[in-house]
Design an enzyme around this catalytic site. Structure first.
Site, mmCIF file in Angstrom:
data_model
loop_
_atom_site.group_PDB
_atom_site.id
_atom_site.type_symbol
_atom_site.label_atom_id
_atom_site.label_comp_id
_atom_site.label_asym_id
_atom_site.label_seq_id
_atom_site.Cartn_x
_atom_site.Cartn_y
_atom_site.Cartn_z
ATOM 1 C CB VAL A 49 -2.906 -9.238 -26.862
ATOM 2 C CG1 VAL A 49 -1.561 -8.614 -26.487
ATOM 3 C CG2 VAL A 49 -2.949 -10.687 -26.437
ATOM 4 C CE LYS A 89 -3.830 -7.804 -21.530
ATOM 5 N NZ LYS A 89 -3.828 -6.523 -20.832
HETATM 6 N N1 HSE Z 1 -6.236 -4.752 -16.856
HETATM 7 C C1 HSE Z 1 -5.824 -4.604 -18.217
HETATM 8 C C2 HSE Z 1 -4.792 -3.478 -18.310
HETATM 9 C C3 HSE Z 1 -7.034 -4.299 -19.102
HETATM 10 O O1 HSE Z 1 -4.584 -2.738 -17.333
HETATM 11 O O2 HSE Z 1 -4.147 -3.347 -19.344
HETATM 12 C C4 HSE Z 1 -6.867 -4.742 -20.529
HETATM 13 O O3 HSE Z 1 -6.642 -6.118 -20.658
#
Ligand code: HSE
Ligand code: NAP
Length: 428
Positions: free
Chosen positions: A132, A205
């Site tokens: 996270v 998250k």
């Molecule tokens: N795809 C995620 C973001 C990457 O854009 O925050 C990190 O987990």
């Protein structure tokens, strides 16, 4: 000094950063843990692939079992991603007494309980700081820094891709589809950006953060998630006129033994510190009963920021090994919280309505709010270019989600309301 041997599953963006930090900070790391740390074996999909880091080719393997069953390896760092097979590799490594460090929020949000239970049974550590908000040490902060307090609210910008898109839409007036394409070209968004833009990445998250913050197991199904694909330039411009920014916020709240966890595009007062978190940056605001307001800000992704969190977890594992206390992490989900009902979830709301422009329409709209017991904080009617219809923007005082749903239901049946254009939660 006997070296600590690490098996690395994955040598992509994050895996490359882990190798750079372990090699580049070797002296500091050795001083901290009392042993050299060696990356002994690395799993990749394709050994022949060109890489932007030099590694000893004999360490590369395409066979995951070779790494997880390697008796010389003490710690597995999982940075390959994926859920099904990856879980099998981690469970097998735990079965063999290896400690785990992972950056995999998908895996921890869906199977964290099972993995942590297995780790406890086997006396092993599982650390997942990088899962996270990449480089922000928010998991350690929730577990340790807030151990003496009762957290009442966690509000986070935990997806960098969507924050980048919304920032560009707000600051440059760009259209959603154009900025999404740019974010993909820059490598921020995935080729298939669904998980980012539809709020699933943030929901996973928030599952992890709320479980730790409220010390109560929260599953992904408990999190209501809406992404940013319906946010328009018009919404953002009205928000700004009223002193707000639109941000994709994960919001977890606790009242007594009840919690709610959601992800949605939210209008947040420009004066709130989280409103000025722009671009790919992440931030997590935490309110504790005793400490009051706190906020944590930094890079939410990227090679070195993410690897920083992973190697810090590795240091924690090795220190535990030296002390002989692996697998003795405290049970963190000792509360049993219930989910709030729609009657208990309350916030202010923003509504943008397309309505007929004639006498009595505003009175009808006001009557609906009155009938549903929702109090209006402010109303704005911009001058209409044509005389047939107009836009009305309403911000309510705090109202329950259930009451607001009644208002929206009543508008569906009201001829004077041609379209409910947008509805946003309002914070700050
Ligand atoms: N795809 C995620 C973001 C990457 O854009 O925050 C990190 O987990
Ligand atoms: P990535 O660049 O796609 O790298 C994945 C690596 O794993 C590659 O080296 C790939 O091998 C290897 N791999 C994947 N599937 C495999 C398989 N089935 N068998 C063998 N090897 C396999 O991914 P990443 O961006 O580094 O992300 C890794 C993890 O960290 C994910 O869980 C992600 O969610 C998490 N994370 C990433 C970031 C970030 O900033 N990127 C931030 C926080 C968390 P090849 O190199 O041979 O293709």
């Amino acid at each position: 000094m006997k070296p600590i041997k690490v098996g690395l599953l994955g040598l992509g963006t994050v895996g490359t950063g882990v190798v750079r930090i372990v090699e580049g900070h070797q002296e500091d790391l050795t001083n901290q843990v009392g042993s050299p740390i060696v990356i002994a074996q690395i799993l990749v999909k394709d050994r022949a692939k060109a890489r932007n880091i030099q590694v000893d080719a004999s360490k590369l393997t395409e066979d995951p079992w070779e790494v997880v069953r390697n008796p010389d390896i003490d710690v597995i760092i999982e940075v390959m991603g994926g859920i099904g097979q990856t879980k099998e590799y981690i469970l097998e490594a735990l079965e063999r007494g290896k400690h785990i460090v992972t950056a995999n929020k998908d895996l921890m949000a869906l199977h964290g309980q099972e993995i942590l239970a297995k780790a406890r049974d086997k006396g092993c550590d599982v650390y997942y700081e990088a899962s996270v908000a990449g480089g922000i040490p928010i998991i350690r902060t929730l577990i340790e820094g807030f151990s003496s307090d009762r957290i009442t609210k966690i509000m986070g910008i935990v997806n960098g891709t969507t924050n980048y898109i919304l920032t560009k839409m707000s600051q440059e007036g760009a259209a959603y589809a154009d900025v999404l394409k740019e974010a993909q070209d820059l490598g921020y968004a995935e080729g298939d950006p669904t998980s980012d833009v539809e709020g699933l990445d943030a929901a996973r998250k928030m599952t992890i953060l709320s479980t730790l913050g409220f010390r109560s197991h929260v599953s992904l199904e408990d999190v209501s998630a809406k992404g940013i694909s319906s946010v328009t330039q018009e919404d953002i411009q009205y928000a700004k006129r009223l002193g707000y920014e639109v941000k994709l916020l994960g919001i977890a709240e606790r009242q007594d033994d009840f919690i709610s966890v959601s992800v949605q595009p939210t209008m947040i007062k420009q004066s709130h510190p989280i409103a000025s978190v722009n671009g790919v940056f992440n931030a997590v605001y935490v309110h504790g009963e005793a400490v009051g307001e706190t906020m944590f800000y930094g890079a939410g992704a990227g090679e070195l920021p993410t690897a920083t969190s992973i190697v810090a977890d590795l240091v924690a594992v090795v220190k535990n090994m030296k002390l002989g206390v692996n697998g003795r992490q405290a049970q963190l989900s000792y509360n049993v919280m219930k989910l709030k009902t729609d009657e208990q979830i309350a916030s202010k709301f923003f509504l943008l309505l397309h309505v007929e422009d004639r006498a009595g329409v505003l009175a009808q709209i006001a009557q609906v709010f009155s009938d549903c017991d929702v109090s209006i904080e402010s109303v704005m009617q911009p001058s209409a270019p044509n005389k047939m219809s107009t836009e009305i923007i309403i911000i309510t005082h705090e109202a329950s989600k259930a009451s607001m749903n009644k208002v929206l239901g009543a508008f569906e049946g009201l001829a004077a309301v041609r379209k409910i254009k947008s509805v946003y939660r309002v914070e700050g």
